[in-house]
Motif scaffolding. Structure first.
Motif, PDB file in Angstrom:
ATOM      1  N   LEU A 101       0.828  -1.206   0.000  1.00  0.00           N
ATOM      2  CA  LEU A 101       0.000   0.000   0.000  1.00  0.00           C
ATOM      3  C   LEU A 101       0.864   1.259   0.000  1.00  0.00           C
ATOM      4  O   LEU A 101       0.530   2.256  -0.664  1.00  0.00           O
ATOM      5  N   GLU A 102       1.961   1.221   0.723  1.00  0.00           N
ATOM      6  CA  GLU A 102       2.878   2.361   0.741  1.00  0.00           C
ATOM      7  C   GLU A 102       3.469   2.603  -0.638  1.00  0.00           C
ATOM      8  O   GLU A 102       3.553   3.752  -1.108  1.00  0.00           O
ATOM      9  N   ALA A 103       3.871   1.525  -1.320  1.00  0.00           N
ATOM     10  CA  ALA A 103       4.432   1.658  -2.663  1.00  0.00           C
ATOM     11  C   ALA A 103       3.392   2.194  -3.645  1.00  0.00           C
ATOM     12  O   ALA A 103       3.693   3.038  -4.498  1.00  0.00           O
ATOM     13  N   LEU A 104       2.166   1.719  -3.540  1.00  0.00           N
ATOM     14  CA  LEU A 104       1.108   2.218  -4.414  1.00  0.00           C
ATOM     15  C   LEU A 104       0.821   3.692  -4.120  1.00  0.00           C
ATOM     16  O   LEU A 104       0.511   4.458  -5.039  1.00  0.00           O
ATOM     17  N   GLY A 105       0.931   4.080  -2.862  1.00  0.00           N
ATOM     18  CA  GLY A 105       0.719   5.478  -2.497  1.00  0.00           C
ATOM     19  C   GLY A 105       1.754   6.401  -3.110  1.00  0.00           C
ATOM     20  O   GLY A 105       1.492   7.597  -3.304  1.00  0.00           O
ATOM     21  N   ARG A 106       2.925   5.866  -3.446  1.00  0.00           N
ATOM     22  CA  ARG A 106       3.965   6.659  -4.108  1.00  0.00           C
ATOM     23  C   ARG A 106       3.836   6.626  -5.618  1.00  0.00           C
ATOM     24  O   ARG A 106       4.719   7.098  -6.337  1.00  0.00           O
ATOM     25  N   GLY A 107       2.737   6.011  -6.099  1.00  0.00           N
ATOM     26  CA  GLY A 107       2.545   5.935  -7.546  1.00  0.00           C
ATOM     27  C   GLY A 107       3.148   4.701  -8.185  1.00  0.00           C
ATOM     28  O   GLY A 107       3.319   4.649  -9.412  1.00  0.00           O
ATOM     29  N   GLY A 108       3.449   3.693  -7.392  1.00  0.00           N
ATOM     30  CA  GLY A 108       4.063   2.487  -7.919  1.00  0.00           C
ATOM     31  C   GLY A 108       3.078   1.576  -8.633  1.00  0.00           C
ATOM     32  O   GLY A 108       1.856   1.717  -8.512  1.00  0.00           O
ATOM     33  N   SER A 109       3.634   0.646  -9.382  1.00  0.00           N
ATOM     34  CA  SER A 109       2.830  -0.363 -10.072  1.00  0.00           C
ATOM     35  C   SER A 109       3.284  -1.739  -9.605  1.00  0.00           C
ATOM     36  O   SER A 109       4.473  -2.047  -9.609  1.00  0.00           O
ATOM     37  N   ILE A 110       2.324  -2.559  -9.177  1.00  0.00           N
ATOM     38  CA  ILE A 110       2.637  -3.877  -8.618  1.00  0.00           C
ATOM     39  C   ILE A 110       1.730  -4.920  -9.262  1.00  0.00           C
ATOM     40  O   ILE A 110       0.520  -4.702  -9.400  1.00  0.00           O
ATOM     41  N   ALA A 111       2.319  -6.033  -9.656  1.00  0.00           N
ATOM     42  CA  ALA A 111       1.552  -7.169 -10.175  1.00  0.00           C
ATOM     43  C   ALA A 111       1.424  -8.210  -9.075  1.00  0.00           C
ATOM     44  O   ALA A 111       2.406  -8.504  -8.377  1.00  0.00           O
ATOM     45  N   LEU A 112       0.224  -8.746  -8.902  1.00  0.00           N
ATOM     46  CA  LEU A 112       0.007  -9.852  -7.972  1.00  0.00           C
ATOM     47  C   LEU A 112      -0.255 -11.110  -8.780  1.00  0.00           C
ATOM     48  O   LEU A 112      -1.139 -11.128  -9.643  1.00  0.00           O
ATOM     49  N   VAL A 113       0.529 -12.151  -8.527  1.00  0.00           N
ATOM     50  CA  VAL A 113       0.337 -13.429  -9.202  1.00  0.00           C
ATOM     51  C   VAL A 113       0.272 -14.534  -8.156  1.00  0.00           C
ATOM     52  O   VAL A 113       0.809 -14.401  -7.052  1.00  0.00           O
ATOM     53  N   SER A 114      -0.388 -15.628  -8.495  1.00  0.00           N
ATOM     54  CA  SER A 114      -0.349 -16.824  -7.661  1.00  0.00           C
ATOM     55  C   SER A 114       0.648 -17.786  -8.298  1.00  0.00           C
ATOM     56  O   SER A 114       1.192 -17.520  -9.374  1.00  0.00           O
ATOM     57  N   ASP A 115       0.885 -18.910  -7.644  1.00  0.00           N
ATOM     58  CA  ASP A 115       1.805 -19.885  -8.233  1.00  0.00           C
ATOM     59  C   ASP A 115       1.291 -20.391  -9.576  1.00  0.00           C
ATOM     60  O   ASP A 115       2.082 -20.710 -10.467  1.00  0.00           O
ATOM     61  N   ALA A 116      -0.025 -20.457  -9.724  1.00  0.00           N
ATOM     62  CA  ALA A 116      -0.612 -20.929 -10.980  1.00  0.00           C
ATOM     63  C   ALA A 116      -2.058 -20.476 -11.049  1.00  0.00           C
ATOM     64  O   ALA A 116      -2.785 -20.546 -10.054  1.00  0.00           O
ATOM     65  N   GLY A 117      -2.476 -20.010 -12.209  1.00  0.00           N
ATOM     66  CA  GLY A 117      -3.867 -19.643 -12.403  1.00  0.00           C
ATOM     67  C   GLY A 117      -4.169 -18.206 -12.056  1.00  0.00           C
ATOM     68  O   GLY A 117      -3.291 -17.329 -12.057  1.00  0.00           O
ATOM     69  N   THR A 118      -5.426 -17.948 -11.740  1.00  0.00           N
ATOM     70  CA  THR A 118      -5.907 -16.597 -11.479  1.00  0.00           C
ATOM     71  C   THR A 118      -5.774 -16.253 -10.006  1.00  0.00           C
ATOM     72  O   THR A 118      -6.226 -17.005  -9.156  1.00  0.00           O
ATOM     73  N   PRO A 119      -5.147 -15.122  -9.678  1.00  0.00           N
ATOM     74  CA  PRO A 119      -5.007 -14.738  -8.266  1.00  0.00           C
ATOM     75  C   PRO A 119      -6.355 -14.664  -7.559  1.00  0.00           C
ATOM     76  O   PRO A 119      -7.386 -14.374  -8.170  1.00  0.00           O
ATOM     77  N   LEU A 120      -6.335 -14.935  -6.267  1.00  0.00           N
ATOM     78  CA  LEU A 120      -7.476 -14.881  -5.355  1.00  0.00           C
ATOM     79  C   LEU A 120      -8.356 -16.128  -5.420  1.00  0.00           C
ATOM     80  O   LEU A 120      -9.197 -16.326  -4.549  1.00  0.00           O
TER      81      LEU A 120
END
Length: 316
Positions: A101-120
């Motif tokens: 959240l801190e990185a996003l607050g600075r305007g960062g871009s983050i990808a979330l991935v799981s080990d396989a398939g669709t995250p969550l």
């Protein structure tokens, strides 16, 4: 006045040069990803199933948050993506979320991935997405591989309505109770199972929903992919010969309109599980709600089982 081109050795130019990926020895540039959280679906087995948009995003974000850096690195190395990988999994999520959240607050871009398939989907990420949204940051979905949809598409079972269960309880009593609840759902069922429990689960499924058609999908999209289609009773009968290594998705057809929701054996199992924790009255009420059978019939059976288990008369 015409602007002078930036020297190629500036940090900005070097950063832009590193953002890219390779396909069949062809190097492609990737634009810097937009600020926000990018939910990127990754292959469930065959690394060739990655989408072009996913590659561009993974190459363009500042950080890739992943469950296991070793697994995600296989993907980034396959496509020559110079990525910063940070772990995000159920054991470190509480500590990792504030940093994201801190990185996003600075305007960062983050990808979330799981080990396989669709995250969550049976993977961590829900709380992160909720907090990112609450903080007012953008969240982007990059759809792609999903073992749930892959299994549904090849199971040869109805797909107009389905219920995704995820992983069943590990302990047999709790698993049987949950299967009894699932048996009443008028939809195709999709569930995950581990190799060390799949044989037991098939036996219990056959006892509870034995007349239904089903499919066992093992190692989908991988080299040793196997799909077995038959009635649950047949699949359970042959379970001892089943190769148990790998990832399993089980797909079970919905109940027929005129079929019993629970077999007699399944009803007995449900009653025994409930009687071990509750009074006869409460056990009967739960069984009636799940089975749809007459209360008088279930009450009589519950008294018999209670008497057998206690060596005396059951009490209401």
């Amino acid at each position: 006045m015409r602007a002078k081109p930036a020297p190629i050795n500036t940090p900005e130019a070097q950063d832009a040069a590193s953002r890219g990926f390779s396909i069949d020895a062809h190097r492609l540039a990737a634009p810097k990803a937009a600020a926000g959280l990018h939910l990127v679906a990754t292959p469930i087995g065959n690394l060739g199933d990655i989408t072009l948009r996913a590659l561009q995003t993974l190459a363009g974000v500042d950080v890739i948050a992943c469950e296991d850096t070793r697994i995600t690195r296989r993907l980034t190395e396959r496509y020559a993506i110079a990525a910063t990988l940070k772990q995000y999994h159920e054991h470190n999520a509480e500590a990792a979320r504030p940093k994201i959240l801190e990185a996003l607050g600075r305007g960062g871009s983050i990808a979330l991935v799981s080990d396989a398939g669709t995250p969550l989907i049976s993977d961590p990420g829900f709380k992160l997405v909720r907090e990112v949204c609450a903080a007012g940051h953008a969240v982007y979905a990059l759809p792609g591989p999903s073992s749930v949809l892959a299994a549904l598409s090849v199971a040869a079972l109805p797909t107009d309505r389905f219920f995704f269960e995820g992983f069943l309880p590990a302990k047999s009593a709790a698993r049987r109770a949950r299967l009894a609840e699932l048996a009443r759902i008028d939809a195709t069922l999709v569930m995950f199972e581990s190799g060390n429990r799949v044989q037991d689960t098939l036996t219990e499924l056959a006892e509870i929903m034995g007349t239904r058609e089903a499919a066992i999908c093992r190692e989908l999209t991988k080299l040793h992919e196997e799909i077995s289609r038959a009635k649950l009773a047949e699949l359970a009968r042959d379970a001892d010969a089943l190769e148990t290594r790998g990832e399993f998705v089980l797909v079970i057809a919905p109940p027929a309109a005129d079929s019993e929701v629970l077999t007699p054996a399944a009803l007995d199992g449900l009653l025994r599980e409930q009687l071990a924790r509750h009074s006869v009255k409460d056990a009967v009420a739960h069984a009636v709600a799940l089975s749809g059978r007459p209360r008088r019939e279930i009450y009589a059976r519950a008294l018999e089982l209670a008497k057998d288990s206690r060596g005396g008369d059951g009490e209401a």
